[in-house]
Write an enzyme that holds these catalytic residues in place. Sequence first.
Site, mmCIF file in Angstrom:
data_model
loop_
_atom_site.group_PDB
_atom_site.id
_atom_site.type_symbol
_atom_site.label_atom_id
_atom_site.label_comp_id
_atom_site.label_asym_id
_atom_site.label_seq_id
_atom_site.Cartn_x
_atom_site.Cartn_y
_atom_site.Cartn_z
ATOM 1 N N ARG A 278 26.839 46.825 41.076
ATOM 2 C CA ARG A 278 27.310 46.892 39.697
ATOM 3 C C ARG A 278 27.149 45.533 39.031
ATOM 4 N NH1 ARG A 278 30.224 50.902 37.503
ATOM 5 N NH2 ARG A 278 30.628 51.747 39.570
ATOM 6 N N ARG A 391 19.978 48.891 43.245
ATOM 7 C CA ARG A 391 20.618 49.796 44.209
ATOM 8 C C ARG A 391 19.611 50.304 45.237
ATOM 9 N NH1 ARG A 391 25.380 53.329 41.080
ATOM 10 N NH2 ARG A 391 26.411 51.485 40.232
#
Length: 429
Positions: A278, A391
Site C-alpha cells: 500500500r 504487488r
Amino acid sequence: MHDPRALLDPGNEAVRRLARRGYTLDSAALEELLSSRNSGIKTADDLRAESKKLAGEVGKTAKAGGDVTALKERARELKDEIKQAEERAEAASADLRDLMLNIPNLPLDTLPDGFSDEDATEVRRWGTPPQFDFTPRDHVELGERTGILDFARATKLSGPRFRVARGAGAALERGLASFFLDLHTREHGYTEFSVPHLVMPSALLGTGQLPKFEEDLFRTAAGTRDLYLIPTAEVPLTNLHADEIVEPGDLPLAYTAWTPCFRSEAGSYGRDTRGLIRLHEFEKVEMVRIVAADSSQNELEKLVGHAEAVLQKLGLAHRTILLAAGDTGFGAQMTYDVEVWLPGQDTYREISSCSDCGQFQARRANIRTRTDEGKREFVATLNGSGLPIGRTMAAVLENGQQADGSIVLPEVLTRYTGFSTIHADGKTD
RNA sequence: GGAGGCGUCGCCUAGUCCGGUCUAUGGCGCCCGCCUGCUAAGCGGGUUUGGGGUUUAUCCCCCAUCGCGAGUUCAAAUCUCGCCGCCUCCGCCA
C-alpha cells in the site's frame, strides 16, 4: 450517475438495491428536487417564449412608425421575471445534480449480501500455494537483504509509503510492466496507450472519484491550473471518449496503459504499512473496456480472465472472489477481486479488481454510441488491474524464494529481465 | 512570456463591418421516396444537439444551442469584456 427518472421508477427497486450497500435513498427528496427543477425550467421557458414574441412586435411596430414605449416597458418587466425563474430553476438543478453525483451505482442482485471481503463468494482457485521447508520471508525482508528494495531511503526522500527499487529490483519492475503490456496487446486484443498522469477535475468526475472521494487524491496547483495526479489509469483511459459518440462498429474498445498511480490512502493509517502493498505511488498496468450496454456482463468475464491469465503465466496461485454488494466500489455494479497467494503473509491478497460499471460512468462522462435504430445510448465501461507492478513483484519474490536466500523468477520473465535468479547478495544470472 | 490570425448544424462554407427579414446560406456526405432490367445519374423531400411540456411504439408544441462565460439592448451568430482551444512567427525549454 443515474438517470433520476429511472431511479424513481418502482420497477428498478433502487431503494432496496442501494440499501444493500448501505445507502439510504431519499426518494421523496429526489422526486421533489426533480419536479421543482422541471417546473422551474417550464416557467422560464414559457416566459422566454413570451419575451421573444414581444421583441418581434417591438421591431415590427417601430418599423411601422408606431409607439413602442409601452411594449418596451412590458418587455423589461418580463426580463426580470425570466431572471428570477432562471435562478430558481438553476438552484433546483444544482441541488439535484449534487444529490445525483453522490448516489452510488446499483449493485446487481447476483452479488452476495454483506459489507466486507469476508462476505465475498469465492468463484474459483488456480494453482497450489508453494510449500517451504523453512519459514518464508516476506518481500520486504527479501528485497532489503538482496538490496533490490530500499524503503528506508524512500522514506528519506518522500516520507512513509514510498519505495526505491535498485538494480535487479528496478529491472524487474520494468520487465513486469513490459510483460503485462505485451500479453494484453498481443494475446488479449488491447490497444496500448501513453496518457497524462495529471488530469482535470472533469475527468475525475467522469469516472466517479470526484466529488465524493477528493480526500483520496493528490492535488496539484501551478498558476491557474488545478490538476490531480491520477489514482489509476482508469481515469484517463475511460475519459478518452468523454463527450463522444463511439461508432457501434468500433465497440468493444479495449485499452491498456502502464502508469504511476497516486493515492493519499487517507483513512488507512496503520494498515499495510510495510512494503509494496500500500503505497502513495505505485505503478500499474490497467485494462479498460468500453462496450455496448447490454454486453457488460459478458465483458466482465473476459476482463477478469485477462487478469487471471497474467498470474497463470507467472505460475502464481490465486483465487477469484465476487465482492459482496456492500463491499463493491462506488461506481461499480459488480466487481471480481483476484487475490494472489503471498507466502510472507500466509494468505491470499488482492492483486486485481475488475469492475463492471454499467452505464454509470458513461452517463457522468457522457460517452455514447448509437443503437441499431440510430438512437444515441450510453455505453458501458469496465476496468481492471492487469496488474499492479508492486504487488506482483511482492508475490514473485515471496513465491520464488529459496532456502539459500536466492529468488527464482518465473520463466516467462527471463526474456524481459535478462536474468532468472536473484541471488542473496543481489547479483543475478 | 510577446505579436498576429482563426473558432458557424458530421465535414467544408455564407452571414459578423452596419443588431430585428437568421426559423443560420450553399455544397459534400448520409437517410427516405420517385424514376429506371440492375447500378450510376437525375428528380423530390429529410438531416445540429440538449432540455422541458404533452403523449407514451407515433406526432405535436415550447426553450436553449453559431468555442465557453458574462454584459449592453425590447431584441445578439452580429456590439463590449473575460476565458478556453487551434494555427503562424518570436523568446524560453527536455
